[in-house]
Design a protein around this motif. Structure first.
Motif, mmCIF file in Angstrom:
data_model
loop_
_atom_site.group_PDB
_atom_site.id
_atom_site.type_symbol
_atom_site.label_atom_id
_atom_site.label_comp_id
_atom_site.label_asym_id
_atom_site.label_seq_id
_atom_site.Cartn_x
_atom_site.Cartn_y
_atom_site.Cartn_z
ATOM 1 N N VAL A 73 0.829 -1.216 0.000
ATOM 2 C CA VAL A 73 0.000 0.000 0.000
ATOM 3 C C VAL A 73 0.857 1.258 0.000
ATOM 4 C CG1 VAL A 73 -1.576 1.352 1.448
ATOM 5 C CG2 VAL A 73 -2.077 -1.037 0.947
ATOM 6 N N ASP A 74 2.036 1.214 0.613
ATOM 7 C CA ASP A 74 2.897 2.396 0.611
ATOM 8 C C ASP A 74 3.227 2.841 -0.810
ATOM 9 O OD1 ASP A 74 4.087 -0.229 1.362
ATOM 10 O OD2 ASP A 74 5.954 0.703 0.686
ATOM 11 N N ASP A 75 3.472 1.885 -1.706
ATOM 12 C CA ASP A 75 3.742 2.233 -3.102
ATOM 13 C C ASP A 75 2.495 2.739 -3.809
ATOM 14 O OD1 ASP A 75 6.442 1.549 -3.012
ATOM 15 O OD2 ASP A 75 6.093 -0.508 -3.664
ATOM 16 N N TRP A 76 1.382 2.055 -3.616
ATOM 17 C CA TRP A 76 0.181 2.379 -4.368
ATOM 18 C C TRP A 76 -0.461 3.689 -3.938
ATOM 19 C CZ3 TRP A 76 -1.607 0.379 -8.829
ATOM 20 C CH2 TRP A 76 -0.911 -0.726 -9.314
ATOM 21 N N VAL A 77 -0.308 4.042 -2.686
ATOM 22 C CA VAL A 77 -0.778 5.357 -2.252
ATOM 23 C C VAL A 77 0.037 6.449 -2.943
ATOM 24 C CG1 VAL A 77 -0.843 6.945 -0.289
ATOM 25 C CG2 VAL A 77 -1.780 4.649 -0.059
ATOM 26 N N ALA A 78 1.336 6.219 -3.091
ATOM 27 C CA ALA A 78 2.177 7.187 -3.805
ATOM 28 C C ALA A 78 1.780 7.273 -5.274
ATOM 29 C CB ALA A 78 3.650 6.804 -3.672
ATOM 30 N N VAL A 217 -3.222 6.961 7.227
ATOM 31 C CA VAL A 217 -4.615 6.533 7.397
ATOM 32 C C VAL A 217 -4.713 5.019 7.257
ATOM 33 C CG1 VAL A 217 -6.974 6.788 6.573
ATOM 34 C CG2 VAL A 217 -5.408 8.740 6.456
ATOM 35 N N PHE A 218 -4.144 4.479 6.202
ATOM 36 C CA PHE A 218 -4.248 3.041 5.944
ATOM 37 C C PHE A 218 -3.513 2.231 7.009
ATOM 38 C CE2 PHE A 218 -5.246 5.031 1.953
ATOM 39 C CZ PHE A 218 -6.258 4.234 1.440
ATOM 40 N N TYR A 219 -2.361 2.715 7.412
ATOM 41 C CA TYR A 219 -1.584 1.991 8.412
ATOM 42 C C TYR A 219 -2.321 1.938 9.753
ATOM 43 C CZ TYR A 219 2.164 1.002 11.752
ATOM 44 O OH TYR A 219 2.928 0.464 12.767
ATOM 45 N N TYR A 220 -2.808 3.068 10.216
ATOM 46 C CA TYR A 220 -3.439 3.089 11.535
ATOM 47 C C TYR A 220 -4.811 2.423 11.529
ATOM 48 C CZ TYR A 220 0.343 5.790 13.501
ATOM 49 O OH TYR A 220 1.589 6.174 13.949
ATOM 50 N N LEU A 221 -5.515 2.456 10.412
ATOM 51 C CA LEU A 221 -6.751 1.677 10.327
ATOM 52 C C LEU A 221 -6.428 0.190 10.365
ATOM 53 C CD1 LEU A 221 -8.863 3.642 7.673
ATOM 54 C CD2 LEU A 221 -9.310 3.438 10.124
ATOM 55 N N LYS A 388 8.010 0.995 8.440
ATOM 56 C CA LYS A 388 9.289 1.693 8.549
ATOM 57 C C LYS A 388 9.045 3.126 8.078
ATOM 58 C CE LYS A 388 12.077 -2.444 7.617
ATOM 59 N NZ LYS A 388 10.919 -3.364 7.487
ATOM 60 N N TYR A 389 9.711 4.061 8.713
ATOM 61 C CA TYR A 389 9.470 5.448 8.353
ATOM 62 C C TYR A 389 10.749 6.267 8.476
ATOM 63 C CZ TYR A 389 9.003 5.697 13.441
ATOM 64 O OH TYR A 389 9.211 5.568 14.791
ATOM 65 N N CYS A 390 10.768 7.368 7.758
ATOM 66 C CA CYS A 390 11.920 8.262 7.743
ATOM 67 C C CYS A 390 11.421 9.694 7.638
ATOM 68 C CB CYS A 390 12.835 7.938 6.564
ATOM 69 S SG CYS A 390 14.216 9.082 6.378
ATOM 70 N N ASN A 391 11.945 10.543 8.498
ATOM 71 C CA ASN A 391 11.611 11.957 8.448
ATOM 72 C C ASN A 391 12.689 12.664 7.641
ATOM 73 O OD1 ASN A 391 11.118 14.651 8.863
ATOM 74 N ND2 ASN A 391 11.297 14.602 11.086
ATOM 75 N N SER A 392 12.314 13.105 6.450
ATOM 76 C CA SER A 392 13.258 13.836 5.618
ATOM 77 C C SER A 392 12.564 15.079 5.075
ATOM 78 C CB SER A 392 13.775 12.949 4.481
ATOM 79 O OG SER A 392 14.968 13.457 3.965
ATOM 80 N N TRP A 393 12.155 15.910 6.001
ATOM 81 C CA TRP A 393 11.301 17.089 5.808
ATOM 82 C C TRP A 393 9.879 16.622 5.548
ATOM 83 C CZ3 TRP A 393 8.615 20.982 3.035
ATOM 84 C CH2 TRP A 393 8.638 22.226 3.658
ATOM 85 N N PHE A 394 9.584 15.961 4.454
ATOM 86 C CA PHE A 394 8.347 15.194 4.332
ATOM 87 C C PHE A 394 8.532 13.876 5.080
ATOM 88 C CE2 PHE A 394 7.302 17.197 -0.065
ATOM 89 C CZ PHE A 394 6.747 18.299 0.567
ATOM 90 N N MET A 395 7.424 13.272 5.463
ATOM 91 C CA MET A 395 7.479 11.972 6.112
ATOM 92 C C MET A 395 7.367 10.874 5.052
ATOM 93 S SD MET A 395 7.877 12.735 9.285
ATOM 94 C CE MET A 395 7.595 11.142 10.064
ATOM 95 N N TYR A 396 8.278 9.916 5.114
ATOM 96 C CA TYR A 396 8.282 8.800 4.164
ATOM 97 C C TYR A 396 8.101 7.493 4.941
ATOM 98 C CZ TYR A 396 10.025 12.110 0.722
ATOM 99 O OH TYR A 396 10.151 13.186 -0.132
ATOM 100 N N GLN A 397 7.105 6.709 4.538
ATOM 101 C CA GLN A 397 6.829 5.438 5.201
ATOM 102 C C GLN A 397 6.869 4.305 4.167
ATOM 103 O OE1 GLN A 397 4.420 7.828 4.792
ATOM 104 N NE2 GLN A 397 3.883 8.706 6.766
ATOM 105 N N THR A 398 7.400 3.168 4.592
ATOM 106 C CA THR A 398 7.464 1.990 3.725
ATOM 107 C C THR A 398 7.025 0.764 4.514
ATOM 108 O OG1 THR A 398 9.795 1.622 4.290
ATOM 109 C CG2 THR A 398 9.343 2.938 2.324
ATOM 110 N N ASP A 399 6.913 -0.359 3.795
ATOM 111 C CA ASP A 399 6.584 -1.646 4.406
ATOM 112 C C ASP A 399 5.188 -1.626 5.031
ATOM 113 O OD1 ASP A 399 6.846 -4.269 5.172
ATOM 114 O OD2 ASP A 399 8.052 -3.841 6.949
#
Length: 410
Positions: A73-78, A217-221, A388-399
Motif C-alpha cells: 500500500v505504501d507504493d500504491w498510495v504514492a 490513514v491506511f496503516y493506523y486503520l 518503517k518510516y523516515c523523516n526527511s522534511w516530508f514523512m516517508y513510510q514503507t513496508d
C-alpha cells in the motif's frame, strides 16, 4: 534554509513562491493563482479526481483483490497521489497506476531531492559546493527533473493548441494548465516560463507530501480493526458511492475524525518551517521577547503531541478525541475541536505562506479513503505489523503490506 530549494538551470538560480524570502516576489506570483486553490475551486476538479479513483479501484481489483496477492500500500498510495495531482494539473496521468511502477523513476528522484533538501537546508552553505557548484554539480539535482517535465507538458500543450485551432482535448473539468495558460491573456508578466514555474510546484509538492499523509490513514486503520469497522459502517450507512463524492462524505463525522487523527499523529511535514522574527521582535504569551532577525519555528510533530491540546493520550491513535464527548456542551466541543484542528493544521503553515495545496490534499484524502474502504476490505497482514518510516522534511513510510478483497456493497 530555503535557498537550497532554488532550482539551478543553465547556471541560473530560479526561486519560486515556496522558497522565496522576498515578500514582494511572493505576493506578485502567488496573487494571480491563489483563487484557483480555494476549496470551492478545488471541488470543481472533482470529476478529474474521480477519473483517477476509478482507474485505481479497477487496477487494485485486478492486481490484488482478484488474485490474492499482497498489496504494498505504501507504493500504491504514492502512485495515486502522483497520478491524481497530474490529472488535475494538466489532464493526464503519469502512468504510475496503469504500470504499477515508478515511471522513469520520477518518485525516486523526487524523494532523493527531498532527502538532499532536508539535510542541506540545515547547512545551506554546503549547497554552493554541491547542487549549485558551477564547475560540477554534485547531488540529486532537486527540482530540475520536475522543471524539465513541466517544460515538456507546456510544449505539448502549445503544440496541441496550434494544431487544433486554440482548443485541446475536452476534459470533464478545467485543469490547472488551462487556468495558468489563460492568465497569459490578462497579466503581462505571465509567459510560458512562468506557467512552467507554477506548474512545477503542482508536480513536486503534490505527490510526496500528500502520499505521506495518506499512508498514515491506511496503516493506523490496519492496526486498529475496531476503528476500521466503525468507519466502514458509517460509509455503508451513508450509501457512499464509488468513487465517493464530496457532497456525500463532507458531513461524515467518523471519517472526518479518522482523517484529522491521522494528520495529527503523523504530520506530512516533520521538520520546522523556519520563519524570521520581524522588526520589533516577537512577544510571547509568557512575557519573553524574541529579538528581530532570530529564526524560529515549531516542529509539527511536537505541536501535534501536545497533551495540553489533545489530552494525556496524545501518543495514541484515537479518532474518538475528535468527536463530542458524553455530557460535553456543543459550545465546549466546538471550542475544543477548533483548538485541536488549528494546531493540527499548522502542518500546512499559516498566514500568507500557508500551503496553497492544503484543500486539494485534504479533498484527495477524504475521497480516497471513503472510496477504497467502501469498495474493498483492506487489512494489514498482521495487526501488530510495524511500518518503517523516515523523516526527511516530508514523512516517508514503507513496508505496509495489506490484503485487499472486494466487499461487493458499492
Amino acid at each position: 534554509m530555503y535557498q537550497p530549494n532554488d532550482m539551478a538551470v543553465n547556471g541560473q538560480r530560479i526561486q519560486n513562491i515556496f522558497n522565496t524570502r522576498d515578500k514582494a516576489f511572493h505576493a506578485k506570483y502567488k496573487t494571480p493563482i491563489a483563487g484557483f486553490w480555494s476549496q470551492t475551486k478545488i471541488l470543481e476538479l472533482e470529476p478529474l479526481m474521480d477519473e483517477t479513483l476509478r482507474l485505481l479501484v479497477d487496477t487494485l481489483g485486478e492486481r490484488f483483490a482478484g488474485t490474492g496477492a499482497v498489496c504494498p500500500v505504501d507504493d500504491w498510495v504514492a502512485y495515486y497521489a502522483w497520478d491524481a495531482v497530474a490529472n488535475v494539473s494538466f489532464g493526464r496521468h503519469y502512468g504510475f497506476i496503469e504500470q504499477g511502477s515508478d515511471v522513469e523513476s520520477m518518485i525516486a528522484e523526487s524523494t532523493a531531492g527531498l532527502f538532499y533538501f532536508a539535510r542541506v537546508s540545515q547547512v545551506p552553505w554546503v549547497d554552493e559546493w554541491l547542487d549549485k557548484n558551477p564547475v560540477m554539480r554534485i547531488g540529486p539535482r532537486p527540482l530540475v527533473n520536475g522543471f524539465l517535465y513541466s517544460v515538456k507538458i507546456v510544449t505539448e500543450y502549445q503544440q496541441h493548441l496550434a494544431a487544433a485551432g486554440r482548443t485541446v482535448e475536452q476534459k470533464p473539468a478545467e485543469h490547472f494548465l488551462d487556468k495558468y495558460h489563460r492568465l497569459k491573456e490578462s497579466i503581462d508578466f505571465v509567459d510560458d516560463n512562468q506557467v512552467i514555474r507554477w506548474l512545477m510546484l503542482n508536480i513536486l509538492a503534490g505527490g510526496d507530501s500528500t502520499a505521506g499523509a495518506m499512508r498514515a490513514v491506511f496503516y493506523y486503520l490496519g492496526r486498529n480493526p475496531c476503528v476500521q469497522a466503525r468507519l466502514v459502517a458509517e460509509l455503508d450507512g451513508a450509501n457512499v458511492t464509488v468513487p465517493a463524492q464530496h457532497r456525500d462524505i463532507r458531513h461524515l463525522r467518523y471519517l472526518d475524525a479518522v482523517i484529522w487523527e491521522s494528520l495529527r499523529i503523523c504530520p506530512g511535514v516533520g521538520l520546522i518551517l523556519e520563519r524570521e522574527v520581524p522588526a520589533g521582535g516577537l512577544q510571547l504569551p509568557d512575557g519573553r521577547l524574541i529579538p528581530a532577525g532570530i529564526k524560529v519555528g515549531i516542529n509539527p510533530c511536537v505541536v501535534t503531541r501536545d497533551t495540553g491540546v489533545y489530552g494525556g493520550d496524545a501518543d495514541e491513535f484515537r479518532p474518538e478525541r475528535w468527536l463530542r464527548r458524553d455530557g460535553e456542551s456543543e459550545h465546549d466541543y466546538l471550542r475544543r475541536h477548533r483548538r485541536m484542528s488549528e494546531a493540527t493544521d499548522f502542518t500546512f503553515g499559516a498566514g500568507s505562506r500557508v500551503c496553497l495545496g492544503k484543500h486539494l490534499a485534504k479533498t484527495e484524502m477524504y475521497k480516497l479513503v471513503a472510496t477504497l474502504y467502501r469498495a474493498f476490505d483492506i487489512r494489514l497482514l498482521r495487526t501488530d505489523h510495524e511500518w518503517k518510516y523516515c523523516n526527511s522534511w516530508f514523512m516517508y513510510q514503507t513496508d505496509i503490506p495489506m490484503v485487499i478483497k472486494r466487499r461487493g456493497k458499492a
